[in-house]
Write an enzyme that holds these catalytic residues in place. Sequence first.
Site, PDB file in Angstrom:
ATOM      1  CB  CYS A 259      -1.728  66.273  52.391  1.00  0.00           C
ATOM      2  SG  CYS A 259      -2.751  65.655  53.699  1.00  0.00           S
ATOM      3  NE  ARG A 287       3.844  70.991  52.033  1.00  0.00           N
ATOM      4  CZ  ARG A 287       3.979  70.881  53.479  1.00  0.00           C
ATOM      5  NH1 ARG A 287       3.490  69.804  53.775  1.00  0.00           N
ATOM      6  NH2 ARG A 287       3.721  71.615  54.299  1.00  0.00           N
TER       7      ARG A 287
END
Length: 300
Positions: A259, A287
């Site tokens: 992430c 994202r």
Amino acid sequence: MKHLLKLADLSSEEIFAILNLADQLKYERKNHIEHHHLKGKKLGMIFQKSSTRTRVSFEVGMYELGGYALFLSDRDLQIGRGEPIKDTVRVLSRYLDGIMIRTFAQKDVEELAQYGSIPIINGLTDYCHPCQVLADLMTIREYKGSFKGLKLCFVGDGNNMANSLIVGGIKMGMEVAVACPEGYRPDKDICAWAEKNGKLLVTSDIAAAAKDADAVYTDVWASMGQEAEKTEREKIFRNYCVNKDVMALAKPDALVLHCLPAHRGEEIEDEVFEAHAQEIFDEAENRLHAQKAVLVKLLK
Ligand code: CP
Ligand code: NVA
């Protein structure tokens, strides 16, 4: 879908619909096709923790959708001086069309949804990180074509990322395996739900979790808010590193996902990170697309 507080609140169909819209928005952006679905809409972004990706992708995402985003740091808001969140949200609901919040307690996000009258988006809590996992799922499908028969492995702390990956992975029909030290396991209720609804392995044996994995995911050993435990955690998690040996157990074409931000030499070896930089930064880019899809679904 009224809010995005946690992935568990969404059906598999709702997640697929977000991923499909995200793919479409990504295609349109690449081909310079304007998509001002949120013309004139305003998103407040409350940050009680640091952020690079979440802040920039939401702000740019709102701009690209024809809307406007306000960065609201708790250092400047009255929340930081003790104004109750339930009062803040009732005020902000009069000005804004939606709120994205990054904070510590999941109950604060739930309280915003309870007292406010506009959609609330969870931009990370100690409990979960749904926006990140939507981008992760989008990336996995982009590379693998579908989720069918895939094994998703997570190595490290049973933290917010692990919790959301379990829920997202199981909802998409993947097998999920988590390798973490005893005492640092993912949320008990989430594990119980996952065992009932799919195939979950939680183990301290990294080899068992990584074996034949299609994607290997890791995250920091000490999350935001755990800075005081950093040294102690470095000892406990020392063996929970995604290195060449771990990758040798996974499928030869396995993805490595993170992430970010990453700590090379801790949860991931530099060589492994760089060998998989393409998918890791595609994941970061996604994202933007995944969150734009969420914004359109909630605010349009
Ligand atoms: N992955 C992620 O949420 O990054 P930021 O902390 O930079 O927003
Ligand atoms: N587990 C990490 C994720 C950062 C995106 C944290 O909460 O700090």
